[in-house]
Motif scaffolding. Structure first.
Motif, PDB file in Angstrom:
ATOM      1  N   MET A 117     -33.900 -41.606  15.675  1.00 42.84           N
ATOM      2  CA  MET A 117     -33.612 -40.232  16.053  1.00 42.84           C
ATOM      3  C   MET A 117     -33.125 -39.456  14.835  1.00 42.84           C
ATOM      4  O   MET A 117     -32.272 -39.920  14.083  1.00 42.84           O
ATOM      5  CB  MET A 117     -32.535 -40.196  17.150  1.00 42.84           C
ATOM      6  CG  MET A 117     -32.216 -38.794  17.642  1.00 42.84           C
ATOM      7  SD  MET A 117     -30.970 -38.774  18.950  1.00 42.84           S
ATOM      8  CE  MET A 117     -29.495 -39.221  18.023  1.00 42.84           C
ATOM      9  N   LYS A 118     -33.651 -38.261  14.655  1.00 38.34           N
ATOM     10  CA  LYS A 118     -33.231 -37.384  13.575  1.00 38.34           C
ATOM     11  C   LYS A 118     -32.014 -36.564  14.014  1.00 38.34           C
ATOM     12  O   LYS A 118     -31.835 -36.296  15.197  1.00 38.34           O
ATOM     13  CB  LYS A 118     -34.366 -36.450  13.172  1.00 38.34           C
ATOM     14  CG  LYS A 118     -35.607 -37.160  12.637  1.00 38.34           C
ATOM     15  CD  LYS A 118     -36.705 -36.166  12.331  1.00 38.34           C
ATOM     16  CE  LYS A 118     -37.959 -36.851  11.815  1.00 38.34           C
ATOM     17  NZ  LYS A 118     -39.044 -35.872  11.562  1.00 38.34           N
ATOM     18  N   ILE A 119     -31.209 -36.169  13.033  1.00 34.40           N
ATOM     19  CA  ILE A 119     -30.022 -35.362  13.307  1.00 34.40           C
ATOM     20  C   ILE A 119     -30.116 -34.047  12.541  1.00 34.40           C
ATOM     21  O   ILE A 119     -30.226 -34.040  11.309  1.00 34.40           O
ATOM     22  CB  ILE A 119     -28.720 -36.083  12.896  1.00 34.40           C
ATOM     23  CG1 ILE A 119     -28.628 -37.456  13.567  1.00 34.40           C
ATOM     24  CG2 ILE A 119     -27.511 -35.214  13.239  1.00 34.40           C
ATOM     25  CD1 ILE A 119     -28.395 -37.404  15.055  1.00 34.40           C
ATOM     26  N   GLY A 120     -30.070 -32.941  13.275  1.00 39.39           N
ATOM     27  CA  GLY A 120     -30.029 -31.628  12.660  1.00 39.39           C
ATOM     28  C   GLY A 120     -28.649 -31.028  12.817  1.00 39.39           C
ATOM     29  O   GLY A 120     -27.791 -31.561  13.518  1.00 39.39           O
ATOM     30  N   VAL A 121     -28.436 -29.896  12.151  1.00 40.09           N
ATOM     31  CA  VAL A 121     -27.148 -29.218  12.243  1.00 40.09           C
ATOM     32  C   VAL A 121     -27.404 -27.733  12.472  1.00 40.09           C
ATOM     33  O   VAL A 121     -28.384 -27.167  11.983  1.00 40.09           O
ATOM     34  CB  VAL A 121     -26.306 -29.445  10.968  1.00 40.09           C
ATOM     35  CG1 VAL A 121     -26.931 -28.765   9.753  1.00 40.09           C
ATOM     36  CG2 VAL A 121     -24.874 -28.973  11.168  1.00 40.09           C
ATOM     37  N   GLY A 122     -26.520 -27.108  13.238  1.00 40.72           N
ATOM     38  CA  GLY A 122     -26.665 -25.692  13.503  1.00 40.72           C
ATOM     39  C   GLY A 122     -26.133 -24.838  12.376  1.00 40.72           C
ATOM     40  O   GLY A 122     -25.243 -25.251  11.623  1.00 40.72           O
ATOM     41  N   LEU A 123     -26.692 -23.643  12.247  1.00 44.32           N
ATOM     42  CA  LEU A 123     -26.080 -22.601  11.437  1.00 44.32           C
ATOM     43  C   LEU A 123     -25.069 -21.876  12.322  1.00 44.32           C
ATOM     44  O   LEU A 123     -25.342 -21.648  13.504  1.00 44.32           O
ATOM     45  CB  LEU A 123     -27.122 -21.595  10.951  1.00 44.32           C
ATOM     46  CG  LEU A 123     -28.086 -22.005   9.836  1.00 44.32           C
ATOM     47  CD1 LEU A 123     -29.066 -20.861   9.583  1.00 44.32           C
ATOM     48  CD2 LEU A 123     -27.341 -22.346   8.574  1.00 44.32           C
ATOM     49  N   PRO A 124     -23.928 -21.465  11.781  1.00 48.33           N
ATOM     50  CA  PRO A 124     -22.928 -20.800  12.617  1.00 48.33           C
ATOM     51  C   PRO A 124     -23.230 -19.308  12.804  1.00 48.33           C
ATOM     52  O   PRO A 124     -22.366 -18.455  12.604  1.00 48.33           O
ATOM     53  CB  PRO A 124     -21.630 -21.037  11.823  1.00 48.33           C
ATOM     54  CG  PRO A 124     -22.074 -21.080  10.405  1.00 48.33           C
ATOM     55  CD  PRO A 124     -23.436 -21.737  10.416  1.00 48.33           C
ATOM     56  N   ASN A 125     -24.463 -18.992  13.217  1.00 46.18           N
ATOM     57  CA  ASN A 125     -24.853 -17.575  13.271  1.00 46.18           C
ATOM     58  C   ASN A 125     -24.212 -16.807  14.419  1.00 46.18           C
ATOM     59  O   ASN A 125     -24.245 -15.578  14.432  1.00 46.18           O
ATOM     60  CB  ASN A 125     -26.384 -17.434  13.339  1.00 46.18           C
ATOM     61  CG  ASN A 125     -26.984 -17.913  14.639  1.00 46.18           C
ATOM     62  OD1 ASN A 125     -26.796 -19.072  15.022  1.00 46.18           O
ATOM     63  ND2 ASN A 125     -27.701 -17.047  15.340  1.00 46.18           N
ATOM     64  N   THR A 126     -23.600 -17.513  15.391  1.00 45.33           N
ATOM     65  CA  THR A 126     -22.874 -16.819  16.457  1.00 45.33           C
ATOM     66  C   THR A 126     -21.387 -17.163  16.448  1.00 45.33           C
ATOM     67  O   THR A 126     -20.659 -16.777  17.364  1.00 45.33           O
ATOM     68  CB  THR A 126     -23.457 -17.184  17.847  1.00 45.33           C
ATOM     69  OG1 THR A 126     -23.296 -18.583  18.078  1.00 45.33           O
ATOM     70  CG2 THR A 126     -24.929 -16.802  17.955  1.00 45.33           C
ATOM     71  N   VAL A 127     -20.940 -17.892  15.426  1.00 45.82           N
ATOM     72  CA  VAL A 127     -19.551 -18.338  15.377  1.00 45.82           C
ATOM     73  C   VAL A 127     -18.687 -17.277  14.683  1.00 45.82           C
ATOM     74  O   VAL A 127     -19.042 -16.799  13.598  1.00 45.82           O
ATOM     75  CB  VAL A 127     -19.431 -19.677  14.627  1.00 45.82           C
ATOM     76  CG1 VAL A 127     -17.975 -20.126  14.564  1.00 45.82           C
ATOM     77  CG2 VAL A 127     -20.284 -20.745  15.318  1.00 45.82           C
ATOM     78  N   PRO A 128     -17.564 -16.885  15.277  1.00 46.10           N
ATOM     79  CA  PRO A 128     -16.687 -15.894  14.647  1.00 46.10           C
ATOM     80  C   PRO A 128     -16.257 -16.313  13.241  1.00 46.10           C
ATOM     81  O   PRO A 128     -15.992 -17.481  12.982  1.00 46.10           O
ATOM     82  CB  PRO A 128     -15.475 -15.845  15.595  1.00 46.10           C
ATOM     83  CG  PRO A 128     -16.008 -16.287  16.917  1.00 46.10           C
ATOM     84  CD  PRO A 128     -17.058 -17.308  16.600  1.00 46.10           C
ATOM     85  N   GLY A 129     -16.238 -15.351  12.352  1.00 48.18           N
ATOM     86  CA  GLY A 129     -15.800 -15.611  10.988  1.00 48.18           C
ATOM     87  C   GLY A 129     -16.916 -15.958  10.025  1.00 48.18           C
ATOM     88  O   GLY A 129     -16.672 -16.085   8.823  1.00 48.18           O
ATOM     89  N   ALA A 130     -18.133 -16.103  10.514  1.00 48.56           N
ATOM     90  CA  ALA A 130     -19.255 -16.445   9.637  1.00 48.56           C
ATOM     91  C   ALA A 130     -19.854 -15.168   9.058  1.00 48.56           C
ATOM     92  O   ALA A 130     -20.326 -14.301   9.797  1.00 48.56           O
ATOM     93  CB  ALA A 130     -20.313 -17.221  10.407  1.00 48.56           C
ATOM     94  N   GLY A 131     -19.860 -15.064   7.739  1.00 41.67           N
ATOM     95  CA  GLY A 131     -20.500 -13.943   7.070  1.00 41.67           C
ATOM     96  C   GLY A 131     -21.844 -14.339   6.510  1.00 41.67           C
ATOM     97  O   GLY A 131     -22.240 -15.508   6.559  1.00 41.67           O
TER      98      GLY A 131
END
Length: 266
Positions: free
Chosen positions: A1-15
């Motif tokens: 199984m491959k593991i990806g990671v999210g971008l914090p595009n909806t997370v508060p504080g992310a510029g």
């Protein structure tokens, strides 16, 4: 199984600078993909813009929407956006689509909520015709969602939960696939949330992001993975149930989260 990671595009504080740095760092780490969420009436970055920025600074990872709310965009516009990101990324796009759960997103977009399923089917048909090589996933838990997945897509995007919830959805996806006479089985993607450095901040974000679900937001927040053991257990569980790619979505916009996660997965 491959593991990806999210971008914090909806997370508060992310510029914007953080998003670009996050994508660049993920590309050099152990992750197979970077993925984005999609909400209109919520602070954050639009998913296709976010992936285009990520495409410019990455060479290896796939870029994915987990998921984009298809019907918020016209069919032709959605096809144009997706193809643009795919071309910028040299083909590294997996487009996950679903109808979404927020009525206020539809109201803000001026789009009819009642016919969202039919709209998504129209979009999928257009995408499959115009861009037959584009990797498509469909999410959702209803019978029509699984039917759309089997008819138009390459696989299924599960919305989260423990391994047993993924297993149940995967069984339905494979049954719909088989019922339509398609060979093999659909690709199976899953997702989960994590916060290793500041769990309380991650919980606050999830409670806010899912406030529209009422008390169910508490259940979602309780599923936030806040320890190495919790992440390892979930990874093992999803792998055992046949997940092809598991995307771990950050709930804290701190680049150090990538290092912590990479260490857990090593």
């Amino acid at each position: 199984m491959k593991i990806g990671v999210g971008l914090p595009n909806t997370v508060p504080g992310a510029g914007g600078e953080l998003l670009v740095d996050w994508a660049r760092r993920a590309d050099s780490g152990p992750f197979s993909s970077v993925a984005v969420l999609d909400r209109l009436v919520y602070a954050g970055f639009e998913p296709f813009v976010s992936l285009a920025a990520a495409a410019a600074v990455t060479k290896r990872v796939r870029l994915a929407t987990m998921i984009a709310i298809g019907p918020l965009r016209g069919p032709a516009m959605l096809a144009k956006q997706a193809d643009s990101v795919r071309r910028i990324a040299g083909g590294r796009l997996t487009l996950g689509l679903a109808v979404g759960a927020r009525r206020d997103d539809y109201e803000a977009a001026g789009v009819e909520h009642r016919t969202r399923g039919a709209t998504l089917s129209e979009q999928l048909a257009l995408l499959r015709t115009e861009h037959p090589d584009l990797e498509l996933l469909v999410g959702g838990a209803s019978g029509p969602a699984f039917a759309r997945m089997a008819r138009y897509a390459d696989g299924y995007a599960h919305g989260g939960g423990p391994p047993r919830a993924f297993a149940s959805a995967a069984t339905k996806a494979k049954a719909a696939w088989s019922d339509l006479g398609r060979p093999g089985r659909p690709k199976l993607w899953g997702q989960a949330y994590f916060a290793l450095g500041d769990p309380e901040r991650g919980t606050d974000y999830l409670l806010d992001y899912y406030a529209f679900t009422g008390p169910f937001a508490e259940k979602i927040a309780a599923g936030n993975l806040t320890s190495a053991r919790a992440i390892k257990d979930l990874v093992r569980g999803y792998a055992a149930e046949g997940c092809d790619e598991l995307v771990l979505l950050p709930t804290v916009a701190d680049p150090a989260e990538l290092d912590r996660l990479a260490e857990v997965l090593a």
